[in-house]
Design a protein around this motif. Structure first.
Motif, mmCIF file in Angstrom:
data_model
loop_
_atom_site.group_PDB
_atom_site.id
_atom_site.type_symbol
_atom_site.label_atom_id
_atom_site.label_comp_id
_atom_site.label_asym_id
_atom_site.label_seq_id
_atom_site.Cartn_x
_atom_site.Cartn_y
_atom_site.Cartn_z
ATOM 1 N N ASP A 145 0.859 -1.183 0.000
ATOM 2 C CA ASP A 145 0.000 0.000 0.000
ATOM 3 C C ASP A 145 0.900 1.239 0.000
ATOM 4 O OD1 ASP A 145 -1.427 2.241 0.801
ATOM 5 O OD2 ASP A 145 -2.699 1.129 2.219
ATOM 6 N N PRO A 146 0.815 2.060 -1.068
ATOM 7 C CA PRO A 146 1.720 3.215 -1.175
ATOM 8 C C PRO A 146 1.647 4.129 0.055
ATOM 9 C CG PRO A 146 0.550 2.891 -3.242
ATOM 10 C CD PRO A 146 -0.047 1.945 -2.260
ATOM 11 N N ALA A 147 0.445 4.372 0.551
ATOM 12 C CA ALA A 147 0.307 5.295 1.674
ATOM 13 C C ALA A 147 0.981 4.752 2.923
ATOM 14 C CB ALA A 147 -1.173 5.559 1.942
ATOM 15 N N LYS A 148 0.780 3.457 3.182
ATOM 16 C CA LYS A 148 1.397 2.839 4.359
ATOM 17 C C LYS A 148 2.911 2.875 4.257
ATOM 18 C CE LYS A 148 -1.818 -0.234 6.579
ATOM 19 N NZ LYS A 148 -2.428 -1.551 6.594
ATOM 20 N N PHE A 149 3.390 2.607 3.048
ATOM 21 C CA PHE A 149 4.829 2.596 2.840
ATOM 22 C C PHE A 149 5.407 3.993 3.084
ATOM 23 C CE2 PHE A 149 8.672 2.613 0.057
ATOM 24 C CZ PHE A 149 9.359 1.594 0.693
ATOM 25 N N ALA A 150 4.752 4.988 2.507
ATOM 26 C CA ALA A 150 5.235 6.363 2.670
ATOM 27 C C ALA A 150 5.270 6.749 4.147
ATOM 28 C CB ALA A 150 4.356 7.321 1.884
ATOM 29 N N ALA A 151 4.266 6.302 4.894
ATOM 30 C CA ALA A 151 4.217 6.631 6.320
ATOM 31 C C ALA A 151 5.391 5.988 7.067
ATOM 32 C CB ALA A 151 2.888 6.169 6.915
ATOM 33 N N ALA A 152 5.691 4.731 6.714
ATOM 34 C CA ALA A 152 6.807 4.043 7.382
ATOM 35 C C ALA A 152 8.135 4.724 7.045
ATOM 36 C CB ALA A 152 6.835 2.564 6.968
ATOM 37 N N VAL A 153 8.298 5.092 5.781
ATOM 38 C CA VAL A 153 9.535 5.758 5.358
ATOM 39 C C VAL A 153 9.692 7.079 6.115
ATOM 40 C CG1 VAL A 153 10.673 6.913 3.414
ATOM 41 C CG2 VAL A 153 9.577 4.691 3.074
ATOM 42 N N LYS A 155 8.472 7.869 9.005
ATOM 43 C CA LYS A 155 8.793 7.615 10.416
ATOM 44 C C LYS A 155 10.275 7.281 10.579
ATOM 45 C CE LYS A 155 7.175 8.149 14.131
ATOM 46 N NZ LYS A 155 6.604 9.428 14.377
ATOM 47 N N VAL A 156 10.799 6.482 9.675
ATOM 48 C CA VAL A 156 12.226 6.134 9.743
ATOM 49 C C VAL A 156 13.070 7.404 9.619
ATOM 50 C CG1 VAL A 156 14.117 4.912 8.589
ATOM 51 C CG2 VAL A 156 11.901 3.792 8.856
ATOM 52 N N MET A 157 12.691 8.266 8.667
ATOM 53 C CA MET A 157 13.446 9.506 8.462
ATOM 54 C C MET A 157 13.423 10.406 9.683
ATOM 55 S SD MET A 157 12.286 10.605 4.672
ATOM 56 C CE MET A 157 12.839 12.291 4.847
ATOM 57 N N GLU A 158 12.287 10.391 10.384
ATOM 58 C CA GLU A 158 12.187 11.217 11.590
ATOM 59 C C GLU A 158 13.059 10.674 12.711
ATOM 60 O OE1 GLU A 158 7.500 12.343 10.774
ATOM 61 O OE2 GLU A 158 8.048 11.248 12.603
ATOM 62 N N THR A 159 13.363 9.363 12.630
ATOM 63 C CA THR A 159 14.056 8.715 13.742
ATOM 64 C C THR A 159 15.564 8.658 13.555
ATOM 65 O OG1 THR A 159 12.075 7.326 13.880
ATOM 66 C CG2 THR A 159 13.941 6.670 15.243
ATOM 67 N N THR A 160 16.008 8.604 12.313
ATOM 68 C CA THR A 160 17.442 8.387 12.087
ATOM 69 C C THR A 160 17.948 9.115 10.851
ATOM 70 O OG1 THR A 160 19.157 6.708 11.782
ATOM 71 C CG2 THR A 160 17.054 6.273 10.747
ATOM 72 N N GLU A 161 19.266 9.376 10.866
ATOM 73 C CA GLU A 161 19.944 9.914 9.686
ATOM 74 C C GLU A 161 20.516 8.781 8.838
ATOM 75 O OE1 GLU A 161 20.440 13.221 8.714
ATOM 76 O OE2 GLU A 161 18.917 13.629 10.234
ATOM 77 N N PHE A 162 20.359 7.526 9.282
ATOM 78 C CA PHE A 162 20.874 6.400 8.503
ATOM 79 C C PHE A 162 20.250 6.414 7.105
ATOM 80 C CE2 PHE A 162 22.508 2.776 11.444
ATOM 81 C CZ PHE A 162 23.332 3.666 12.099
ATOM 82 N N PRO A 163 21.038 6.188 6.075
ATOM 83 C CA PRO A 163 20.466 6.075 4.722
ATOM 84 C C PRO A 163 19.507 4.886 4.640
ATOM 85 C CG PRO A 163 22.863 6.260 4.644
ATOM 86 C CD PRO A 163 22.499 6.024 6.073
ATOM 87 N N GLY A 177 7.244 6.267 -1.630
ATOM 88 C CA GLY A 177 8.401 6.402 -0.736
ATOM 89 C C GLY A 177 9.324 7.517 -1.181
ATOM 90 N N LEU A 178 9.535 7.599 -2.488
ATOM 91 C CA LEU A 178 10.426 8.630 -3.016
ATOM 92 C C LEU A 178 9.875 10.024 -2.795
ATOM 93 C CD1 LEU A 178 11.608 6.997 -6.349
ATOM 94 C CD2 LEU A 178 13.052 7.677 -4.428
ATOM 95 N N GLU A 179 8.560 10.146 -2.883
ATOM 96 C CA GLU A 179 7.985 11.474 -2.680
ATOM 97 C C GLU A 179 8.292 11.992 -1.284
ATOM 98 O OE1 GLU A 179 3.983 11.121 -4.133
ATOM 99 O OE2 GLU A 179 4.670 11.474 -6.195
ATOM 100 N N VAL A 180 8.418 11.066 -0.342
ATOM 101 C CA VAL A 180 8.761 11.458 1.022
ATOM 102 C C VAL A 180 10.277 11.628 1.189
ATOM 103 C CG1 VAL A 180 8.635 10.760 3.438
ATOM 104 C CG2 VAL A 180 6.779 10.157 1.876
ATOM 105 N N ALA A 181 11.049 10.737 0.540
ATOM 106 C CA ALA A 181 12.457 10.591 0.936
ATOM 107 C C ALA A 181 13.483 10.876 -0.150
ATOM 108 C CB ALA A 181 12.673 9.165 1.460
ATOM 109 N N ALA A 182 13.085 11.282 -1.336
ATOM 110 C CA ALA A 182 14.036 11.377 -2.444
ATOM 111 C C ALA A 182 15.254 12.238 -2.116
ATOM 112 C CB ALA A 182 13.350 11.912 -3.692
ATOM 113 N N GLU A 183 15.027 13.310 -1.359
ATOM 114 C CA GLU A 183 16.151 14.215 -1.072
ATOM 115 C C GLU A 183 17.217 13.552 -0.205
ATOM 116 O OE1 GLU A 183 14.517 16.810 2.667
ATOM 117 O OE2 GLU A 183 13.277 16.605 0.874
ATOM 118 N N LYS A 184 16.848 12.459 0.451
ATOM 119 C CA LYS A 184 17.815 11.722 1.284
ATOM 120 C C LYS A 184 18.601 10.695 0.476
ATOM 121 C CE LYS A 184 16.582 13.543 5.285
ATOM 122 N NZ LYS A 184 17.505 14.464 5.996
#
Lengths: 469, 438
Positions: A145-153, A155-163, A177-184
């Protein structure tokens, strides 16, 4: 790297011996280019002066590692993988240690996810003056589910700087996922034979590295990699599939060998970093301990043979400790010295009432003992005897650690026990206990036997120091 | 019956919804869709109808999109296929470039590793049930260049007196710790050991100084207790070991044991002679130094006359985290040199994998450094330390492993035999591992 002698590199340098790089001559600089301890960009004139531009470009092309280097993530925690030039570490060294990504999945409770990410990013193991740590988080789409995936991504970004590695075979999910995290700059996982057009389009649109996945089909894997790179997608990672058991695992092992040999031998179309997925061990084992063990075994195999990045599941210490150690084993530069200089070293601020300890001059032994003493606040003199870089137990067995060597070590260091110490005591390592009588005869000192592992020195000191009169 | 629908009618319906953004939208043309029921729909007609329907749906979808409805997801879901991901400013890659991965075999690996057979059956004057052959490789282990002729073997340690052991190791041997013969039986019967190593450590003058002749009796007991090939180890005392191994070699006459070991810091000639006089093989032990290994092998062959088929090398095993990098690379260099024709290094190798238990990570209850993350339970840490140490050296070319913990032996055998190709398992479908519930 297409050249292997300093002379060949020297031809492309200014030859002025200007010394701006810190080396005494351009030839000395050239030898550092060949052993990869310096880069062409470290030569200021070469980079900045227009007249050298052509030579600089040519040199960079010649020095480029055989296996492409791919950067995942941004900032301090960014991870580089690939970049190797040799098939065996003693031929040079391996570069860019295998990146370890541990998984989370988008059907986890938020609280569990955060807790798991924190465990992964907080893991550390002290070793020879530094900490061994982990590198990345792989986010798996289990829900599709794209929405669920984006939410998990998110949350991970909020928690860590790990790639991150964004894992799904559904391009819609990856896009979310990319829409949330592409800049990382996450690594996309994965393009396969069915979805490759869409995933390639995502890699292009968001300018992120991408994995191509062709389980046990090396021709297809090469075809995907070639297609991507010829269309401008240069940051490619290869996953030939990690089959966790039986003949499948044997084939997987041989696939890794084939890919890397072809790449090092000059097949540019397959000269990319390789991904292993030891996590598949969990698809073959039911109980956690067996699965963790087998995953660790598979991870070890592919850390030793050519895995540049891997996705893992077990976060049990008994899995992670051997994993970080085997990685350090393989990626330690074999050109670095094996020994510390023999001598008597001060740990903390020793006085005349402090103990004099003896150990071997094998660097690993010395630094282990030294860190056990200093991190526990023990002030002492620590003598590194010249054992030819062999550890205590083996040196006692092999005759490199003897009473005569200990006497000579103290003399060579100019360490006069009568002058420096009130106690006239030498503390031998427990593994050298059999030398006690000889050392007493040879040096005239009283000899005490320390613990067999220096990790027990704090307890030993409490019980035995100062020595009873 | 027949249904008639005009697009203009559709637009009217939508207009009734009073959506502002739709105002001013006109759909050109007067598309009329006439679907006849019953039979008689010819393919040409069906195609034309399909075309009309698609045209209409396109228009309607455009309207819906303007209304903010996620049309594309709906289409993706209803068609069960993959959606088209729109990419701004770039054209999609149309075709896969075909490719074939060709990999050459290593032509410079032209010299096979020597085969060494241990143990002797009744046919050869011994009493072992089977023999074990090490070596014979034409490539690095498990490589595709050449099949490996023999699998890896594990010989489990037995001591002639109780010794200090990590807690998780000791738990397996408490019932046999005072009886080497029973200990040997246990590792073969219960722990699947291919061979047994009897370490005569009590002979060390600094331990019990057990006379060589007495120690030889222990060897006889072990040979009686088990019918696998055996390795005989001394105490590591360079002065005493030659005598101990002489007496042990005599006691084991005919059984083709491996004598451990000859080294440069003891009278290797006596050990070599003990082996050749009684038909045994000898372990050539050096310490992490390839040139020393060459020197000792050369002396064993040239000076002592040990036949090539009776030399096994132990280039020293350091534990994971404690010098395994040197041990691994030393072994790998030795094996590569052998394959490339260095006749002084073309011998099978043995690893004292038990050394892994010297690593504090394998036995200590917790980390001595409080900055470390939790080390977890040591009963799981220990065996995996021994496994990874052994596995690493197996990939460098090591043939035989001297080991202690039953779990380590089981898992090391499983992985080395998997890579060797003798383990059958159901193939796991990994095509969609990403979605696996693990």
């Amino acid at each position: 790297m297409k050249i292997n002698s300093p002379l060949e590199a020297y031809k492309f340098l200014p030859g002025t011996n200007c010394g701006e790089c810190g080396e005494t001559s351009c030839m000395a600089f050239a030898s550092h280019l060949i052993d990869r301890s310096l880069k062409a960009t470290d030569c200021t004139p070469l980079v900045s002066e227009e007249k050298y531009k052509k030579k600089y470009d040519e040199l960079e092309a010649l020095l480029a590692p055989e296996i492409r280097e791919v950067v995942i993530g941004v900032g301090e925690k960014a991870v580089s993988i690939g970049g190797d030039d040799v098939l065996h570490r003693h031929k040079l060294t391996f570069f860019n240690k295998t990146a370890f990504a541990y998984d989370v999945w988008d059907t986890m409770d938020e609280k569990d996810l955060v807790e798991r990410v924190n465990k992964i990013q907080d893991f550390k193991k002290f070793y020879v003056g530094d900490f061994l740590t982990l590198d990345m988080i792989a986010v798996r789409s289990v829900s599709d589910d794209p929405a669920k995936f984006a939410a998990a991504v998110k949350k991970v970004m909020e928690t860590t700087e790990f790639p991150m590695v964004l894992c799904s075979f559904n391009p819609e999910v990856l896009k979310a996922g990319l829409e949330v995290a592409a800049e990382k700059r996450p690594l996309l996982y994965a393009a396969n034979k069915d979805n490759w057009q869409d995933v390639a389009a995502l890699a292009q649109e968001y300018n992120v590295p991408v994995t191509v996945f062709a389980p046990n089909d090396l021709d297809m894997l090469k075809s995907l990699a070639k297609t991507f790179s010829e269309n401008g997608i240069e940051d490619v990672v290869l996953d030939p599939g990690t089959f966790p058991t039986g003949k499948g695992l044997r084939t997987t092992f041989q696939n890794f060998l084939k890919i890397r040999r072809a790449g090092i031998n000059g097949d540019r179309d397959i000269a990319f970093p390789i991904m292993a997925v030891p996590l598949t061990a969990w698809m073959a084992h039911d109980d956690d301990v067996s699965a963790s063990y087998w995953e660790t075994v598979v991870a070890s195999v592919f850390t030793i043979k050519y895995g540049d990045i891997m996705i893992l599941h077990s976060i049990e210490p008994y899995a992670q400790l051997p994993q970080v150690h085997i990685r350090d084993t393989i990626y330690t530069d074999p050109r670095k010295p094996v020994t510390v200089d023999p001598g008597v070293y001060e740990v903390g601020s020793p006085t005349a009432d402090s103990p004099l300890l003896v150990t071997a001059n094998f660097a690993l032994t010395y630094y282990t003992v030294e860190s056990d003493l200093s991190s526990n606040g023990i002030d002492c003199y620590l003598t590194a005897i010249d054992t030819d870089g062999i550890g205590v137990e083996a040196a006692v067995a092999g005759g490199q650690l003897t009473a005569a060597k200990i006497k000579k070590g103290l003399e060579d260091a100019g360490f006069d026990m009568k002058e420096k110490l009130n106690n006239n005591v030498i503390v031998l390592p427990g593994l050298g206990a059999r030398l006690q009588g000889d050392v007493e005869d040879e040096t005239g000192a009283a000899v005490m036997i320390g613990p067999t592992d220096s990790g027990r020195l704090p307890g030993w000191m409490e019980q035995n120091w100062p020595p009873k009169k | 019956m027949s249904n008639k629908m005009k697009l203009s009618g559709l637009t009217d319906i939508l207009k009734d919804l009073d959506v502002e953004s739709l105002e001013g939208v006109t759909i050109e043309g007067d598309i009329e869709l006439d679907i006849s029921g019953g039979g008689g729909l010819n393919p040409a007609m069906a195609y034309a109808l399909g075309h009309e329907a698609a045209q209409i749906s396109l228009h309607v979808a455009n309207i819906a999109r303007m209304l903010g409805y996620p049309v594309d997801q709906l289409f993706a879901a209803s068609m069960g296929g993959l959606p088209q991901v729109p990419v701004a400013g770039q054209s999609r890659i149309q075709e896969l470039i075909p490719a074939k991965l060709d990999v050459a075999k290593m032509s410079e690996w032209a010299t096979p590793i020597q085969e060494v057979t241990l143990g002797a059956t009744s046919a050869d004057g011994g009493s072992r049930k089977n023999t074990i052959t090490l070596g014979g490789e034409n490539a690095l282990p498990y490589y595709f260049d050449a099949e490996m002729p023999h699998r890896n073997y594990v010989t489990m340690d037995v001591f002639d007196m109780p010794i200090g052991m990590a807690k998780s190791v000791k738990g397996n041997y408490e019932d046999v710790i005072n009886d080497p013969a029973e200990w040997a039986k246990k590792v073969v019967r219960d722990f699947n050991a291919d061979m047994v190593t009897i370490h005569l450590i009590s002979t060390d003058p600094l331990i019990n100084d057990t006379p060589a002749r007495e120690a030889a009796k222990v060897v006889e007991d072990v040979l009686q207790a088990v019918d696998v090939p055996i390795v005989i180890g001394g105490s590591g005392n360079p002065k005493k070991d030659p005598e101990v191994l002489e007496k042990a070699a005599e006691a084991a006459e005919g059984e083709r044991v491996l004598l451990a070991s000859a080294s440069l810091n003891l009278d290797y000639e006596r050990v070599a002679k003990a082996a050749t006089d009684h038909g045994h093989a000898v372990l050539s032990w050096t310490q992490l130094e390839i040139n020393a290994q060459k020197e000792l092998n050369r002396k064993l062959m040239k000076q002592c006359g040990v036949p090539r088929d009776s030399i096994v090398m132990d280039p020293t095993t350091a534990a994971l985290g404690y010098g395994l990098d040197y041990a691994y690379t030393n072994m790998e260099r030795i094996r590569l040199a052998g394959l490339m024709g260095d006749e002084e290094l073309t011998f099978p190798m043995s690893s004292g994998t038990t050394n892994a238990w010297g690593a504090r990570e394998s036995w200590m209850k917790e980390s001595p450094l409080n900055q470390d993350s939790d080390w977890g339970p040591r009963e799981y840490r220990g065996p995996i330390w021994e496994i990874v140490t052994g596995l690493t050296l197996s990939l460098a070319g090591n043939d035989m492993f001297m080991m202690m913990h039953p779990t380590s032996v089981q898992v090391l055998k499983e992985i080395t035999q998997t890579l060797y190709g003798s383990i059958e398992a159901d193939e796991i479908d990994i095509t969609n591992w990403v979605g696996a519930e693990v």
